[in-house]
Design a protein around this motif. Sequence first.
Motif, PDB file in Angstrom:
ATOM      1  N   LEU A  95     -20.240 -28.041 -35.839  1.00  0.00           N
ATOM      2  CA  LEU A  95     -20.421 -28.600 -37.173  1.00  0.00           C
ATOM      3  C   LEU A  95     -21.883 -28.834 -37.520  1.00  0.00           C
ATOM      4  CD1 LEU A  95     -17.512 -31.204 -37.242  1.00  0.00           C
ATOM      5  CD2 LEU A  95     -17.471 -28.790 -37.877  1.00  0.00           C
ATOM      6  N   ALA A  96     -22.742 -28.912 -36.507  1.00  0.00           N
ATOM      7  CA  ALA A  96     -24.173 -29.069 -36.732  1.00  0.00           C
ATOM      8  C   ALA A  96     -24.905 -28.483 -35.534  1.00  0.00           C
ATOM      9  CB  ALA A  96     -24.538 -30.531 -36.916  1.00  0.00           C
ATOM     10  N   THR A  97     -26.103 -27.978 -35.769  1.00  0.00           N
ATOM     11  CA  THR A  97     -26.885 -27.340 -34.711  1.00  0.00           C
ATOM     12  C   THR A  97     -28.279 -27.962 -34.645  1.00  0.00           C
ATOM     13  OG1 THR A  97     -27.657 -25.631 -36.231  1.00  0.00           O
ATOM     14  CG2 THR A  97     -25.680 -25.134 -34.943  1.00  0.00           C
ATOM     15  N   PHE A  98     -28.934 -27.742 -33.495  1.00  0.00           N
ATOM     16  CA  PHE A  98     -30.345 -28.093 -33.374  1.00  0.00           C
ATOM     17  C   PHE A  98     -31.159 -27.036 -34.119  1.00  0.00           C
ATOM     18  CE2 PHE A  98     -28.523 -30.101 -29.524  1.00  0.00           C
ATOM     19  CZ  PHE A  98     -28.991 -31.396 -29.701  1.00  0.00           C
ATOM     20  N   ALA A  99     -31.940 -27.480 -35.094  1.00  0.00           N
ATOM     21  CA  ALA A  99     -32.693 -26.524 -35.910  1.00  0.00           C
ATOM     22  C   ALA A  99     -34.014 -26.139 -35.279  1.00  0.00           C
ATOM     23  CB  ALA A  99     -32.943 -27.118 -37.300  1.00  0.00           C
ATOM     24  N   ASP A 100     -34.498 -26.935 -34.322  1.00  0.00           N
ATOM     25  CA  ASP A 100     -35.765 -26.627 -33.674  1.00  0.00           C
ATOM     26  C   ASP A 100     -35.761 -27.248 -32.285  1.00  0.00           C
ATOM     27  OD1 ASP A 100     -36.070 -29.334 -34.265  1.00  0.00           O
ATOM     28  OD2 ASP A 100     -37.388 -28.968 -35.966  1.00  0.00           O
ATOM     29  N   GLY A 101     -36.881 -27.154 -31.595  1.00  0.00           N
ATOM     30  CA  GLY A 101     -36.972 -27.697 -30.251  1.00  0.00           C
ATOM     31  C   GLY A 101     -36.463 -26.728 -29.205  1.00  0.00           C
ATOM     32  N   ARG A 102     -36.406 -27.185 -27.967  1.00  0.00           N
ATOM     33  CA  ARG A 102     -36.053 -26.313 -26.847  1.00  0.00           C
ATOM     34  C   ARG A 102     -34.587 -25.864 -26.870  1.00  0.00           C
ATOM     35  NH1 ARG A 102     -39.603 -30.048 -24.953  1.00  0.00           N
ATOM     36  NH2 ARG A 102     -37.955 -31.529 -24.403  1.00  0.00           N
ATOM     37  N   THR A 103     -33.737 -26.566 -27.624  1.00  0.00           N
ATOM     38  CA  THR A 103     -32.322 -26.174 -27.708  1.00  0.00           C
ATOM     39  C   THR A 103     -31.978 -25.629 -29.090  1.00  0.00           C
ATOM     40  OG1 THR A 103     -31.722 -28.455 -28.264  1.00  0.00           O
ATOM     41  CG2 THR A 103     -31.644 -27.834 -25.933  1.00  0.00           C
ATOM     42  N   ALA A 104     -32.968 -25.134 -29.805  1.00  0.00           N
ATOM     43  CA  ALA A 104     -32.764 -24.637 -31.172  1.00  0.00           C
ATOM     44  C   ALA A 104     -31.649 -23.600 -31.223  1.00  0.00           C
ATOM     45  CB  ALA A 104     -34.059 -24.046 -31.707  1.00  0.00           C
ATOM     46  N   GLY A 105     -30.789 -23.734 -32.226  1.00  0.00           N
ATOM     47  CA  GLY A 105     -29.687 -22.810 -32.415  1.00  0.00           C
ATOM     48  C   GLY A 105     -28.405 -23.233 -31.733  1.00  0.00           C
ATOM     49  N   GLY A 106     -28.488 -24.199 -30.815  1.00  0.00           N
ATOM     50  CA  GLY A 106     -27.294 -24.636 -30.096  1.00  0.00           C
ATOM     51  C   GLY A 106     -26.574 -25.763 -30.797  1.00  0.00           C
ATOM     52  N   PRO A 107     -25.315 -25.997 -30.452  1.00  0.00           N
ATOM     53  CA  PRO A 107     -24.534 -27.051 -31.100  1.00  0.00           C
ATOM     54  C   PRO A 107     -25.109 -28.440 -30.835  1.00  0.00           C
ATOM     55  CG  PRO A 107     -23.095 -25.493 -29.954  1.00  0.00           C
ATOM     56  CD  PRO A 107     -24.492 -25.195 -29.513  1.00  0.00           C
ATOM     57  N   ALA A 108     -25.126 -29.258 -31.876  1.00  0.00           N
ATOM     58  CA  ALA A 108     -25.502 -30.666 -31.751  1.00  0.00           C
ATOM     59  C   ALA A 108     -24.323 -31.583 -32.068  1.00  0.00           C
ATOM     60  CB  ALA A 108     -26.659 -30.998 -32.686  1.00  0.00           C
ATOM     61  N   LEU A 109     -23.391 -31.111 -32.887  1.00  0.00           N
ATOM     62  CA  LEU A 109     -22.192 -31.866 -33.234  1.00  0.00           C
ATOM     63  C   LEU A 109     -21.021 -30.905 -33.246  1.00  0.00           C
ATOM     64  CD1 LEU A 109     -20.835 -34.529 -34.260  1.00  0.00           C
ATOM     65  CD2 LEU A 109     -21.326 -33.715 -36.595  1.00  0.00           C
ATOM     66  N   THR A 110     -19.960 -31.256 -32.507  1.00  0.00           N
ATOM     67  CA  THR A 110     -18.799 -30.357 -32.419  1.00  0.00           C
ATOM     68  C   THR A 110     -17.524 -31.139 -32.685  1.00  0.00           C
ATOM     69  OG1 THR A 110     -18.462 -30.737 -30.043  1.00  0.00           O
ATOM     70  CG2 THR A 110     -19.968 -28.953 -30.684  1.00  0.00           C
TER      71      THR A 110
END
Length: 667
Positions: free
Chosen positions: A562-577
């Motif tokens: 439902l939300a992803t990391f837009a930047d940083g070392r985990t950019a593109g990965g899920p932040a909220l599922t």
Amino acid sequence: MTRTTPHTGTGPALSFGGDYNPEQWPREVWREDVALMREAGVNLVSLGVFAWARLEPRPGEYDWEWLDEAVDLLHAWGIRIALGTPTAAPPAWFYRAHPDALPVRRDGVRLAFGSRAAICHTHPAYREAAASITTRLAERYGSHPAVVLWHVFNEYDGPSLICYCDLCAAAFRDWLRARHGTLGALNAAWGTAFWGQGYGDWEEITPPRVTASAGNPAQQLDYRRFADAQARACFTAERDILHRLSPGVPVTTNFTTAPSQGDKLDYWAWAAEVDLVTNDHYLMTDGRRTHVNLALAADLTRSVAGGGPWLLLEHAPSGVNWQPHNPAKRPGEMARNSLGHVARGSEGALFFQWRQSASGAEKFHSAMLPQGGTGTRVWREITELGSRVADLTDLRGTRTRGDVAMIWSWESWWAQSLEWRPSSDLDARERLDAFYEALYDRHLTVDFLPPTGLADLDPARHPLLVVPQLYLAPAALAADLDRYVRRGGTLLVSYFSGIVDENDTFHPGAHPGALRDVLGLTVEEFSPLLPDERVTVRTGRGETYEATLWSEVVVPAGCDTLATFADGRTAGGPALTRHGLGDGAAWYLATRLTGDALAAVVDQVLTDAGITPADLPRDVELVVREGASEDFHFAVNHTDAEAKVSLSDGSRRAVAPGAVEVWRTPR
């Protein structure tokens, strides 16, 4: 002992009063005290909590005359007594005879006499002396009609609870034999193959004293459990004496459940040993909204009590004396604090203390009768509050209605707080506070639960279950949460949860271990943020949130992103599922959000759970205590403006600025 039938209080009315120390004052003051107590509406006092040196001035010599007079005087004026066993303050003569009964710090320094609760709970001479003075008190006062409650010790969760002396080392080894059975099992549980720490003889094991580098975390965790158990054994020994010699009178000890104040005891375990759960709560004036922490502590205490009656045994009429800065409470704040506890289940409100001390370490602590006497604002507010508490007698035995549930574990907090975690800034208490505040701001009352015994958790009763941070999660929790979600529950889990078992060992397979399957994902790597680092979280709807402290590599395994990391070392990965499972859903938040950002996520989850919060202004509480035939609605207005609240009968009522109102509606 298991507390199967909790006591519903200490008399026919809600309790109002405080800690009374007549031994600090000449006898001519006592009659003034009881007359003013009656004027203020006091009906219960704690007595003799620190009076061991006065009661037993020399070993085996007792002075009962003063206490006889105080007990009879209070009784004559209709004031009930919670009689203390003074075992938190052994006399100087005891330490002179047994200097090794003073506790030893982790660095090997033995503490000195001169404070309170400075005791090694393992020391046999202390246990013998504590049993002796408790026996003498129970024999003399156990059947006195004024004694309606026994108050053992005082705040076991004190600064010197954990002792590292040689006596504790020997007792720890005995405790470990009982817990683990064999050295082989202990070595496996502690992971001693790492760094060559294997033990070949029980005598090789010591307490986790200061080491050259990080110590064994499982050993440290077991030692926290051991220290908790030693204190609890001291309590139960006194309790059993009192049960035998004073049958029918409930026995308690004052908890400090607020995580901001108590961090050394597992209160889920302690609650099973007391006849009535009691709690002490003091506002932490650190710049945050203190009334939110108060509500949390009250909800947590009620939950520890199994949802049943409990009693606020201590709080402050105004300022305290032991924080770096100790401001006075504002006009009306005392009533909001006191009645806020009653709203959330307390069967009254008691204070520390009745008359302000003229000397000693706590002389700057506020009291019901201040240094300035009866012409003060505090005294006027005390008498007004006593009258209001008396008017609420009919709500005795009613139960506060919770809306949502949250898991909290003292053992998990202990384990997470040890050295060498992925980030030294990880703080389970901070996440507890953050998620609780988000729910508080949606005017939801929280029931807390331990991470065990949740097989029958009912989504109809608690449609939302929040796990703010649960590093140590028992393996059985996986099946319990799976069942809860499949039956229609909504689960919200925050990062760094489900990682290890009860021995601080990783659960098998990928993180988050015990919660992996119910969340429908794995965590391949933790990637905590540096102190000044920020990352952006972007939702599928285009909203952006700033996140701090934590990120991680989340791999979906059935969940929706439902939300992803837009930047940083985990950019593109899920932040909220979100993982739909059966009739419910499990949500996972893989970073730290605060304030409005966290509130936005909580709002999404509440909508998913079918929960519509009450439409109320911020910092206005509406809490309901349910009775057999009527409900009591408590509206607490912490703002400077009038507020309007809607009750279950459809009426809409006004609450003045800073006021507390209580209304009854039929069931």
